[in-house]
Design an enzyme around this catalytic site. Structure first.
Site, PDB file in Angstrom:
ATOM      1  CG  PHE A  61       7.582  -3.620 -14.937  1.00 55.45           C
ATOM      2  CD1 PHE A  61       8.116  -4.636 -14.169  1.00 55.45           C
ATOM      3  CD2 PHE A  61       7.736  -3.686 -16.315  1.00 55.45           C
ATOM      4  CE1 PHE A  61       8.811  -5.694 -14.746  1.00 55.45           C
ATOM      5  CE2 PHE A  61       8.434  -4.732 -16.904  1.00 55.45           C
ATOM      6  CZ  PHE A  61       8.966  -5.737 -16.117  1.00 55.45           C
TER       7      PHE A  61
ATOM      8  CG  LEU B 279      17.331   3.530   1.058  1.00 55.88           C
ATOM      9  CD1 LEU B 279      18.690   4.214   0.946  1.00 55.88           C
ATOM     10  CD2 LEU B 279      17.483   2.197   1.785  1.00 55.88           C
TER      11      LEU B 279
ATOM     12  CB  ALA C  33      12.937   3.277   8.633  1.00 54.55           C
TER      13      ALA C  33
ATOM     14  CB  CYS D 106       2.339  -6.194  -6.071  1.00 57.35           C
ATOM     15  SG  CYS D 106       1.138  -5.897  -7.391  1.00 57.35           S
TER      16      CYS D 106
ATOM     17  CE  LYS E 243      -0.154 -11.184  -6.280  1.00 56.16           C
ATOM     18  NZ  LYS E 243       0.592 -11.714  -7.444  1.00 56.16           N
TER      19      LYS E 243
ATOM     20  CE  LYS F  66       1.857   3.473  -3.879  1.00 53.22           C
ATOM     21  NZ  LYS F  66       2.621   3.179  -5.107  1.00 53.22           N
TER      22      LYS F  66
ATOM     23  NE  ARG G 133      -5.239  -5.713  -3.689  1.00 52.03           N
ATOM     24  CZ  ARG G 133      -4.778  -5.921  -4.914  1.00 52.03           C
ATOM     25  NH1 ARG G 133      -4.892  -7.121  -5.474  1.00 52.03           N
ATOM     26  NH2 ARG G 133      -4.197  -4.944  -5.595  1.00 52.03           N
TER      27      ARG G 133
END
Length: 445
Positions: free
Chosen positions: A154, A259, A261, A269, A272, A332, A339
């Site tokens: 995780f 949350l 936007a 991850c 996919k 991010k 990717r």
């Protein structure tokens, strides 16, 4: 006798897991079939950017001055089989080309190679994200006397070291009977430190363990696409999606995480995993249960197109001959992973439509250049925005939010127009510095 651990596959997941197991006090041997990767890791370096990982490696890789010497790397399956009491399989499961389903060839190859060398009594632990039903099949590839457990990962990119050493939960899928009981006992030993710190240890059967990761990612993707759908409604109705998210986030049943936007999710991850989940549900005859994920995926991809259209509108209707600065290339912050990056996707679309695009990212430049070599790249924010007709903020790096002076940048651009594709900048600060600020799902002024 202390357990000896091997980690098969030393990519993002495997390299982090190997270093963390050494940190927890185990002797660890990592294996990969790519010699160059092994050489890099053996020198204490990693082939990706992940905060804290190189420092963790340096504390334990054999041969580095001052290290514990508990971590080594190899390309030899025979060495792995002779060494390990517990073998963690951490190889990649990418999306199949032209299909939604995931490619299990790397996992199958790893199990086939391991089955020929693994010692009787050893435990094999799957950590790769696989379609439900895979563990039962893979167990059949292992020799008699070797037990399989499934222990999904995780990890959040940017927090992988923390998530491995201090997990918010440990899920272990085992069989019924003595073999499963022994597997659980061994894994409780492996994870004794985080369990003692309070990490929940959840024991399930194989199918449930396999479903946990894809279910969690599907829920997160749903939450992100939900607020992005609300952004579309806010734009139509004149509402403010940031205030809407704040208001509903106070409801403890909903919470305020995921949350924000913007231009949506990407990476290796979430996209996919939800597609592979849909494909597997179809194979099981339960495709109707996950049809909502098609709309989740559609909303997510639509947000990228919406940002392109917002940029086109800001430029008066066309990109031809216009200079566009893009802040962010990774999917991010705190990662160099590009990717399925929404930021690069938007930049690429604008470039194909005639815009002169210049990209800057604190960590993702090398990977972005390899993926989109025809885009322009800059070594700083100032260089990226110089002469720009519009600036797009597409990855929410702290540098863009906290270290950039909007007033100084306003002196460099051709036109002080910024489009915040992550709703992460302070609108008042930018407007006071003379910028026209617009964000997705928010009022124009």
């Amino acid at each position: 006798m202390a357990l000896k651990i091997t980690v098969i596959g030393t990519g993002y997941l495997g390299a982090t897991h190997a270093a963390a197991m050494a940190e927890l006090g185990f002797e660890v041997l990592g294996l990969d079939v790519v010699p160059e990767k092994i050489e890099l890791l053996a020198s204490g370096r990693v082939p990706m950017y992940e905060p804290g990982l190189e420092e963790l490696l340096a504390r334990h890789v054999e041969g580095i001055e001052g290290s514990s010497g508990r971590l080594r790397f190899t390309t030899s399956w025979e060495e792995v089989g002779a060494f390990g009491d517990v073998h963690f399989v951490c190889v990649n499961t990418p999306q199949k080309h032209g299909e939604y389903a995931c490619d299990m060839s790397y996992v199958d190859a790893a199990f086939s190679s391991l089955s020929g060398v693994v010692r009787e009594g050893a435990l094999v632990v799957g950590k790769s994200t696989v379609p439900v039903g895979s563990a039962q099949r893979l167990a059949g590839l292992l020799p008699e006397g070797v037990e399989l457990a499934w222990n999904p990962e995780f990890l959040r990119e940017g927090f992988a070291v923390q998530d491995t050493l201090h997990p918010d939960r440990i899920v272990v899928g085992v069989t019924e009977g003595a073999g499963g009981e022994r597997a659980e006992k061994l894994l409780r030993t492996v994870y004794a430190v985080p369990v003692a710190e309070g990490s929940p240890f959840v024991v399930t059967d194989y199918p449930t363990a396999e479903l946990v990761k894809t279910s969690a990612n599907s829920f997160l993707a749903t939450k992100i696409s939900f607020i992005n759908a609300m952004a579309e409604v806010c734009e139509a109705a004149g509402g403010d999606v940031a205030k809407l998210a704040e208001a509903i986030g106070h409801d403890e049943r909903i919470g305020n995480k995921f949350l924000r936007a913007g231009i949506g999710f990407g990476g290796g991850c979430l996209p996919k995993d939800i597609r592979a989940f849909m494909a597997r549900a179809g194979e099981l005859g339960a495709d109707q249960a996950l049809t909502f994920l098609r709309e989740i995926d559609s909303i997510n991809m639509r947000r990228r197109a919406s940002m392109v259209e917002m940029a086109r509108e800001a430029l008066g209707g066309g990109f031809l001959g216009k200079r566009v600065a893009v802040l962010g290339a990774t999917f991010k912050p705190d990662s160099d992973d590009v990717r399925d990056s929404p930021a690069l996707n938007v930049a690429g679309q604008i470039h194909l439509q005639g815009g002169q695009v210049t990209v800057y990212d604190p960590k993702g430049m090398a990977n972005a250049r390899r993926l989109f070599p025809t885009l322009g790249y800059a070594d700083s924010v100032a260089e990226a925005v110089r002469g720009a007709d519009v600036v797009l903020h597409l990855t929410e790096w702290r540098e863009f939010r906290d270290a950039v002076d909007p007033a100084e940048l306003a002196e460099l651009v051709s036109s002080p127009v910024i489009l915040d594709g992550r709703n992460a900048l302070d609108p008042q600060r930018w407007r006071e510095a003379g910028w026209s600020y617009r964000a997705m799902g928010r009022p124009r002024a």
